[in-house]
Design a protein around this motif. Structure first.
Motif, PDB file in Angstrom:
ATOM      1  N   VAL B   8       0.851  -1.180   0.000  1.00 21.06           N
ATOM      2  CA  VAL B   8       0.000   0.000   0.000  1.00 21.06           C
ATOM      3  C   VAL B   8       0.885   1.227   0.000  1.00 21.06           C
ATOM      4  O   VAL B   8       1.884   1.293   0.693  1.00 21.06           O
ATOM      5  N   ASN B   9       0.523   2.179  -0.774  1.00 20.06           N
ATOM      6  CA  ASN B   9       1.374   3.347  -0.907  1.00 20.06           C
ATOM      7  C   ASN B   9       0.616   4.582  -0.499  1.00 20.06           C
ATOM      8  O   ASN B   9      -0.596   4.553  -0.328  1.00 20.06           O
ATOM      9  N   LYS B  10       1.327   5.628  -0.355  1.00 21.69           N
ATOM     10  CA  LYS B  10       0.660   6.914  -0.176  1.00 21.69           C
ATOM     11  C   LYS B  10       0.211   7.413  -1.546  1.00 21.69           C
ATOM     12  O   LYS B  10       0.714   6.973  -2.570  1.00 21.69           O
ATOM     13  N   VAL B  11      -0.718   8.341  -1.534  1.00 20.14           N
ATOM     14  CA  VAL B  11      -1.205   8.875  -2.808  1.00 20.14           C
ATOM     15  C   VAL B  11      -0.263   9.969  -3.246  1.00 20.14           C
ATOM     16  O   VAL B  11      -0.338  11.098  -2.783  1.00 20.14           O
ATOM     17  N   GLU B  12       0.655   9.637  -4.094  1.00 21.92           N
ATOM     18  CA  GLU B  12       1.614  10.641  -4.542  1.00 21.92           C
ATOM     19  C   GLU B  12       1.760  10.522  -6.035  1.00 21.92           C
ATOM     20  O   GLU B  12       2.699   9.933  -6.541  1.00 21.92           O
ATOM     21  N   VAL B  13       0.793  11.022  -6.743  1.00 24.32           N
ATOM     22  CA  VAL B  13       0.919  10.966  -8.188  1.00 24.32           C
ATOM     23  C   VAL B  13       0.847  12.376  -8.738  1.00 24.32           C
ATOM     24  O   VAL B  13       0.248  13.266  -8.156  1.00 24.32           O
ATOM     25  N   LYS B  14       1.488  12.549  -9.866  1.00 26.12           N
ATOM     26  CA  LYS B  14       1.498  13.848 -10.531  1.00 26.12           C
ATOM     27  C   LYS B  14       0.243  13.967 -11.390  1.00 26.12           C
ATOM     28  O   LYS B  14      -0.202  12.991 -11.965  1.00 26.12           O
ATOM     29  N   GLN B  15      -0.287  15.157 -11.485  1.00 24.64           N
ATOM     30  CA  GLN B  15      -1.372  15.396 -12.426  1.00 24.64           C
ATOM     31  C   GLN B  15      -0.755  15.698 -13.784  1.00 24.64           C
ATOM     32  O   GLN B  15       0.243  16.402 -13.846  1.00 24.64           O
ATOM     33  N   PHE B  16      -1.346  15.183 -14.823  1.00 25.83           N
ATOM     34  CA  PHE B  16      -0.927  15.637 -16.147  1.00 25.83           C
ATOM     35  C   PHE B  16      -1.704  16.912 -16.481  1.00 25.83           C
ATOM     36  O   PHE B  16      -2.736  17.189 -15.879  1.00 25.83           O
ATOM     37  N   LEU B  17      -1.183  17.690 -17.419  1.00 30.39           N
ATOM     38  CA  LEU B  17      -1.867  18.924 -17.811  1.00 30.39           C
ATOM     39  C   LEU B  17      -3.017  18.593 -18.756  1.00 30.39           C
ATOM     40  O   LEU B  17      -2.959  17.619 -19.487  1.00 30.39           O
ATOM     41  N   GLY B  18      -4.014  19.426 -18.769  1.00 30.64           N
ATOM     42  CA  GLY B  18      -5.162  19.187 -19.637  1.00 30.64           C
ATOM     43  C   GLY B  18      -6.060  18.104 -19.052  1.00 30.64           C
ATOM     44  O   GLY B  18      -6.002  17.804 -17.870  1.00 30.64           O
ATOM     45  N   GLY B  19      -6.870  17.512 -19.910  1.00 30.33           N
ATOM     46  CA  GLY B  19      -7.812  16.507 -19.434  1.00 30.33           C
ATOM     47  C   GLY B  19      -9.081  17.163 -18.923  1.00 30.33           C
ATOM     48  O   GLY B  19      -9.170  18.386 -18.816  1.00 30.33           O
ATOM     49  N   ILE B  20     -10.062  16.339 -18.609  1.00 33.08           N
ATOM     50  CA  ILE B  20     -11.364  16.902 -18.251  1.00 33.08           C
ATOM     51  C   ILE B  20     -12.142  15.888 -17.419  1.00 33.08           C
ATOM     52  O   ILE B  20     -11.871  14.692 -17.481  1.00 33.08           O
ATOM     53  N   HIS B  21     -13.063  16.395 -16.636  1.00 31.59           N
ATOM     54  CA  HIS B  21     -13.978  15.504 -15.917  1.00 31.59           C
ATOM     55  C   HIS B  21     -15.215  15.309 -16.777  1.00 31.59           C
ATOM     56  O   HIS B  21     -15.976  16.250 -16.982  1.00 31.59           O
TER      57      HIS B  21
END
Lengths: 326, 447
Positions: B8-21
């Motif tokens: 189990v890891n901590k939540v440490e991810v990079k966001q990429f630019l752009g994208g949409i919900h």
């Protein structure tokens, strides 16, 4: 096959956002309602008449030009109405109505439709129409007489004879207080009566996601810095003349502003510099309109020079394990 | 979540630019357990259902075939053989409609009423070698099951000059509606983890990252509970389309950027879909070929949305009948997710190895290609484009047939995620224009 009639085929994506050009233009129209209502409060029948003339002219001009160009009418996109309202707001309440009508005709017919329609106009149509009338003013000196019989008498005009705040600033006479200028102070064009009303409209546009902060912020910041350097009170510059409608509504026009993020900043700074140069060095009025139109012409160049690197083109990517294993 | 347990890891991810919900629309089928499908009368096995060279048929009309029997293969390296998914008789070898709208040479099998179970081996996973695994994957005809259908055995044989240090398992399932990967992670976490270990062994990598979007926390928990290997790390990714695109997944998980025109190999990673991992496990453990997969049959316009375990070759009409049919016509039946999937002209199209879902949209969403208008330069597409290109300019040049200019604005970098066409207020079919222009750019560049 039998089921082809019951199945709908189209290309992906199969989901579409609900927002359309019409809803966006309608939102801008709504955002202009506060300033329009304040203008009507001060100038009453004059403002109502001027707005009505411009809206009707805008619609008729668009119908005429699209008919001539063999295009389907596009009134549903609200862009003609919007341009008409913008032109009306750029005139003073006592301007002869035919001038406003001619400006609207030039804005919608020439600056928009003849340039290829909504999306292809290089210059902001409303400003183009308004500035055409300023440049053609000597001509109107000749022809004013012909139009004079068309003048509509709407009653007494004594409220409006006072100088505009911007002219007062230029002449160095005693100014009304900043607070009064910000809230509402009649003088000048319809759109100049209340910076507060324009800001309320602009806030709505931000909320709806139609305008980006980069252009207005860079214009206003540039003006503040340069007027401070020039030893003037920047607040007087921000709250007078076409500064607010220019920064929040005209310069942010989708079609005639750059689509790159850096480009928006350069565009805004350029407009800010030109406004200050015009206001301090030349005529006290219309500096904002000229500044925006001049920068409109630079938009394609700015876009080319400021386009972002695409994904994967930023720089060579370090691969961490190369050190471990290599 | 307990962060001290292994894996189990901590939540440490990079966001990429752009994208949409985009709206998820996952609720139709996300809580439906995977269900076996009834026997279809006929199955259609296209000889080309992967990216690469087509297979040659190994059977002829009239032959009896058994479930799991290899019926199409080729010597070409970039390929994957096909197998009969059910026992029956070959009735035709002819072009049949395929989900892309093309006609593809296919083996049609009339399915026997009585089916024998598959004969399964029981191999010892500890003693298998790298070569055994790659061979088993090749023989089983495994391809990427997230939709791209690239032969997995080819991916597992990276060029010698490329080093891979991290394996990424794609459990993002960022397309709206689709729930097959979600159900696989929930219901088959052990098989998934076994598959991941086998892939790690082949590639000789120390770390594997299973990436799951945070709208599927139950799946993260299910996999976490079964994970006993601290080198298999679970990453909880922000829910954002297109999180499951390989370029954006690598960027978010490892902060490495796949160069323009490059592959994950170029940044030392390899990406596999969760369904593929399960298939790899079954191929190595049981010598089981890829003859079935999970397909989400979902959407507002299907009576009983389901996650079905479907034999490859089953026609869509059978799946739709299995889900009690379409509610209202005209409908739009999309194979794959609604952002990138293909609308079907006929329901006689078979499920293939890369079919993730069948989305049935109601009449009000089943719009034909809409009337569209000129670009008003609102910048919505520029703001959301995950490849950081300028879809507005590209759409104008593509529409005008200005191929050279379209290339200069980096049309070839487009991943066709569909976001630009989704957000466009002028309803411009930007993705479609790009799809039509890319071959022209290839022609121009090769000249």
């Amino acid at each position: 096959m039998s089921d082809t009639e019951k199945l709908v085929v189209s290309s992906s994506p199969h989901l579409k956002d609900e927002r359309t050009v019409s809803t966006a233009m309608r939102d801008v129209f709504i955002a202009l309602m506060p300033i329009t209502l304040v203008a009507i409060y001060f100038y009453q029948i004059y403002a109502v008449f001027l707005v009505a003339v411009c809206l009707i002219t805008a619609v008729l001009t668009e119908l005429l030009f699209r008919k001539m160009l063999n295009k389907k009418p596009a009134l549903h996109d609200w862009s003609a109405l919007l341009t008409g309202l913008f032109v009306a707001l750029l005139f003073t309440a006592t301007s002869p109505w035919w001038k406003a009508a001619i400006a609207t005709f030039i804005a919608v017919g020439i600056a928009k439709e003849l340039m290829g329609g909504l999306g292809w106009n290089r210059f902001n149509p409303a400003l183009f129409g308004r500035v055409s009338l300023i440049i053609l003013a000597p001509l109107f000196a000749y022809v004013d007489g012909w139009f004079a019989p068309l003048a509509v008498n709407l009653g007494s005009v004594d409220v409006f004879t006072q100088a505009t705040p911007l002219a007062m600033l230029h002449m160095g006479v005693e100014m009304p207080s900043i607070g009064q200028l910000f809230l509402a102070y009649p003088g000048g064009a319809l759109s100049e009566v209340s910076p507060l009303a324009l800001l309320i409209g602009a806030a709505y546009l931000f909320y709806r996601g139609h305008i980006n902060w980069r252009i207005p912020v860079s214009i206003l910041a540039t003006v503040v810095v340069l007027t401070l350097i020039a030893g003037q009170n920047p607040l007087y510059h921000l709250f007078t003349g076409g500064m607010m409608i220019g920064a929040f509504f005209m310069a942010t026009d989708w079609v005639s502003s750059p689509f790159t993020d850096k480009g928006k900043l350069i565009f805004g700074v350029g407009i800010g510099i030109l406004i200050v140069v015009f206001r301090l060095g030349l005529s006290p009025t219309e500096g904002v309109a000229f500044a925006i139109l001049i920068m409109n012409a630079f938009v394609p160049l700015i876009e080319r020079k400021t386009s972002r690197p695409q994904f994967g083109k930023i720089k060579a990517v370090p691969v961490p394990m190369a050190e471990n294993k290599g | 979540m307990n962060l001290n347990k292994p894996g189990v890891n901590k939540v440490e991810v990079k966001q990429f630019l752009g994208g949409i919900h985009v709206p998820h629309y996952k609720s139709f089928s996300e809580h439906k357990a995977i269900k076996e499908t009834s026997l279809p009368e006929e199955i259609i096995i296209p000889l080309l259902q992967h990216t690469g060279a087509p297979n040659e048929p190994l059977v002829k009309v009239g032959d009896k075939v058994k479930a799991g029997q290899k019926i199409g293969a080729t010597d070409k390296f970039i390929s994957a053989p096909v197998h009969a998914s059910l026992s029956g008789t070959v009735t035709a070898i002819e072009p049949r409609p395929f989900m892309t709208g093309q006609m593809i040479e296919s083996i049609v099998i009339a399915v026997d009423k009585d089916q024998d179970g598959l004969e399964l081996a029981d191999n010892d996973l500890d003693s298998v070698t790298k070569e055994d695994i790659v061979k088993a994957v090749r023989e089983a005809g495994i391809v990427g099951m997230g939709g791209a259908a690239f032969p997995t055995s080819v991916k597992l044989s990276p060029p010698p000059d490329k080093m891979v240090d991290a394996l990424i398992i794609n459990g993002c399932e960022c397309e709206p509606y689709l729930t097959c990967d979600h159900r696989i992670m929930l219901e088959m976490p052990e098989q998934l983890l076994q598959g991941v270990k086998l892939l790690m062994k082949v590639l000789g990598v120390e770390k594997a990252y299973i990436c799951i979007e945070d709208n599927k926390d139950d799946a993260i928990e299910a996999v976490r509970q079964k994970n006993d290997n601290p080198n298999i790390i679970l990453l909880r990714m922000p829910t954002k389309y297109p999180q499951g695109s390989e370029k954006h997944l690598v960027k978010a998980a490892l902060d490495r950027e796949i160069p323009s025109g490059g592959l994950p190999f170029d940044v030392g990673t390899l990406i596999q879909n969760v369904g593929t991992c399960v298939a790899v496990y079954e191929a190595v453990k049981f010598n089981k070929p890829l003859i079935e997969r999970v397909v989400a049959v979902t959407g507002q316009n299907i009576k009983e949305p389901q996650n079905l375990m479907v034999k490859i070759g089953t026609p869509l009409s059978h799946l739709i009948a299995e889900c009690d049919g379409i509610i209202e016509e005209p409908a739009k039946v999309v194979v794959g997710g609604p952002m990138t999937g293909k609308a079907q002209e006929t329901l006689e199209v078979p499920v293939v190895k890369g079919t993730t879902g069948v989305v049935v949209l109601p009449p009000e969403m089943a719009l034909e290609d809409m009337e569209y208008f000129d670009c008003v330069r609102c910048c919505k597409c520029v703001e959301h484009c995950p490849m950081l290109i300028y879809p507005n300019q590209i759409s104008i040049y593509c529409e005008a047939g200005m191929v050279k200019e379209a290339d200069e604005w980096n049309t070839m970098d487009c991943i066709e995620c569909g976001i630009c066409a989704y957000v466009c207020p002028s309803k411009r079919p930007i993705t479609q224009l790009v799809q039509l222009t890319k071959p022209l750019i290839r022609d121009l560049v090769s000249k």
